[in-house]
Scaffold this motif. Structure first.
Motif, PDB file in Angstrom:
ATOM      1  N   ASP A 148       0.836  -1.198   0.000  1.00 35.32           N
ATOM      2  CA  ASP A 148       0.000   0.000   0.000  1.00 35.32           C
ATOM      3  C   ASP A 148       0.880   1.261   0.000  1.00 35.32           C
ATOM      4  O   ASP A 148       1.661   1.479   0.916  1.00 35.32           O
ATOM      5  CB  ASP A 148      -0.893  -0.010   1.241  1.00 35.32           C
ATOM      6  N   GLU A 149       0.743   2.059  -1.050  1.00 35.12           N
ATOM      7  CA  GLU A 149       1.533   3.286  -1.178  1.00 35.12           C
ATOM      8  C   GLU A 149       0.670   4.531  -0.993  1.00 35.12           C
ATOM      9  O   GLU A 149       1.058   5.620  -1.401  1.00 35.12           O
ATOM     10  CB  GLU A 149       2.208   3.329  -2.561  1.00 35.12           C
ATOM     11  N   SER A 150      -0.509   4.365  -0.391  1.00 36.34           N
ATOM     12  CA  SER A 150      -1.453   5.484  -0.281  1.00 36.34           C
ATOM     13  C   SER A 150      -0.915   6.636   0.558  1.00 36.34           C
ATOM     14  O   SER A 150      -1.362   7.777   0.403  1.00 36.34           O
ATOM     15  CB  SER A 150      -2.782   4.997   0.305  1.00 36.34           C
ATOM     16  N   LYS A 151       0.041   6.357   1.437  1.00 35.61           N
ATOM     17  CA  LYS A 151       0.594   7.423   2.278  1.00 35.61           C
ATOM     18  C   LYS A 151       1.668   8.230   1.556  1.00 35.61           C
ATOM     19  O   LYS A 151       2.093   9.274   2.034  1.00 35.61           O
ATOM     20  CB  LYS A 151       1.171   6.828   3.562  1.00 35.61           C
ATOM     21  N   GLN A 157      -1.524   5.309  -7.098  1.00 37.54           N
ATOM     22  CA  GLN A 157      -1.801   3.886  -7.184  1.00 37.54           C
ATOM     23  C   GLN A 157      -3.251   3.625  -7.561  1.00 37.54           C
ATOM     24  O   GLN A 157      -4.163   4.370  -7.188  1.00 37.54           O
ATOM     25  CB  GLN A 157      -1.460   3.168  -5.878  1.00 37.54           C
ATOM     26  N   ASP A 159      -6.018   0.545  -7.339  1.00 39.65           N
ATOM     27  CA  ASP A 159      -6.338  -0.774  -6.799  1.00 39.65           C
ATOM     28  C   ASP A 159      -6.837  -1.658  -7.940  1.00 39.65           C
ATOM     29  O   ASP A 159      -7.720  -1.264  -8.705  1.00 39.65           O
ATOM     30  CB  ASP A 159      -7.412  -0.662  -5.716  1.00 39.65           C
ATOM     31  N   LYS A 269      -1.940  -3.747  -6.773  1.00 42.61           N
ATOM     32  CA  LYS A 269      -2.049  -2.349  -7.160  1.00 42.61           C
ATOM     33  C   LYS A 269      -1.137  -2.032  -8.350  1.00 42.61           C
ATOM     34  O   LYS A 269      -0.075  -2.624  -8.479  1.00 42.61           O
ATOM     35  CB  LYS A 269      -1.654  -1.445  -5.982  1.00 42.61           C
TER      36      LYS A 269
END
Length: 302
Positions: A148-151, A157, A159, A269
């Motif tokens: 997860d690279e959402s931060k 990204q 999904d 992702k």
């Protein structure tokens, strides 16, 4: 300034090996040397240090990396402006986690190359935690990751899909006949897991720690295929994405252990840098991925 010389510089700065750079660029070694020598003469500086047979990027070379990448991207964009009427063509550098590279990506790339035969795909398998650097340094254009690279504000990204994970063992394992297995029954069992600092492997380790389950040993390997072979030979239990073991389960080479615990999902992702210019091959890949995702979602709703 010669764009080919800058491209050679970027590849050599990454590989630090003239022969490897020549192979990747499909040049002779002497051509790579000429490109670097001419670039150094034009700039009036040395970009690399040569000590024996080893090559090192010096301070001047480090200063050139970012503007060289920008110039290459600008040159690619200029070419694209005047090739709108042509079919999608060019290079597409893809990074992928092993699970996706081995069990999900091939059918997608088969369809992609059938639609866009003039695109040359360069595929690099890597650990998910490496993708940020590979994208930042423009070593790959896009990555298919399970992390997860959402931060991260510098990465975008998409999904793609979620998949379940399963505990698997050989059909001869004592647990293979159990109808239910509590987590604490895994105490003192040997596990063979994917070597990773993120994703489902780390989630399982956290779960063991939370429940105070002490396993006998954890063998970590970098290859899912190697892990499956070890499990088949009865060396231990593994914990893998369902997509990676479907074939072996259907063939009866592995069995799913009915461990009673919350399911740990994997989240696939598509990731790329927010500042990355979307070339026509990259845009075409994104469109195909979104089409596949939307088609799958529509079928699931039905």
């Amino acid at each position: 300034m010669d764009v080919k010389q800058l491209q050679t510089f970027i590849v050599l700065a990454r590989l630090l090996n003239f022969r490897a750079a020549a192979e990747e660029l499909n040049y002779s070694q002497s051509t790579v040397s000429d490109h670097i020598r001419n670039l150094e003469q034009e700039l009036g500086v040395k970009l690399f240090e040569r000590i024996g047979k080893k090559v090192f990027l010096n301070e001047e070379g480090n200063k050139l990396i970012s503007p060289a990448q920008k110039m290459l991207q600008d040159a690619e964009e200029i070419h694209e402006l005047f090739n709108k009427g042509e079919k999608v063509h060019g290079d597409l550098r893809i990074g992928a986690a092993e699970t996706l590279c081995a069990f999900w990506l091939p059918p997608l790339l088969k369809e992609y190359t059938k639609i866009y035969p003039k695109v040359r795909i360069i595929l690099k398998m890597a650990d998910c935690l490496e993708f940020h650097e590979l994208l930042e340094k423009n070593i790959v254009d896009v990555a298919f990751s399970l992390h997860d690279e959402s931060k991260r504000k510098d990465l975008f990204q998409i999904d793609i899909f979620d998949d379940s994970t399963v505990f698997v063992a050989s059909p001869d394992h004592p647990f293979s006949t159990f109808k239910k297995i509590a987590m604490d029954e895994l105490e003192n069992q040997s596990f063979i897991l994917v070597e990773s600092e993120s994703g489902y492997t780390m989630e399982l380790k956290k779960l063991f720690k939370k429940l105070n389950v002490q396993v006998d040993a954890i063998m970590e390997l970098g290859s899912i295929e190697a892990i499956k072979q070890c499990v088949k030979e009865g060396l231990g239990i593994s914990f893998l994405p369902r997509i990676a073991v479907d074939k072996e389960i259907k063939n009866g080479e592995l069995v799913i252990l009915p461990v009673e615990t919350d399911n740990i999902l994997i989240h696939a992702k598509m990731v790329y840098h927010v500042n990355k210019w979307m070339s026509s091959p990259m845009e075409a890949l994104k469109e195909l991925v979104l089409l596949k995702k939307n088609t799958k979602s529509s079928m699931q709703k039905k």
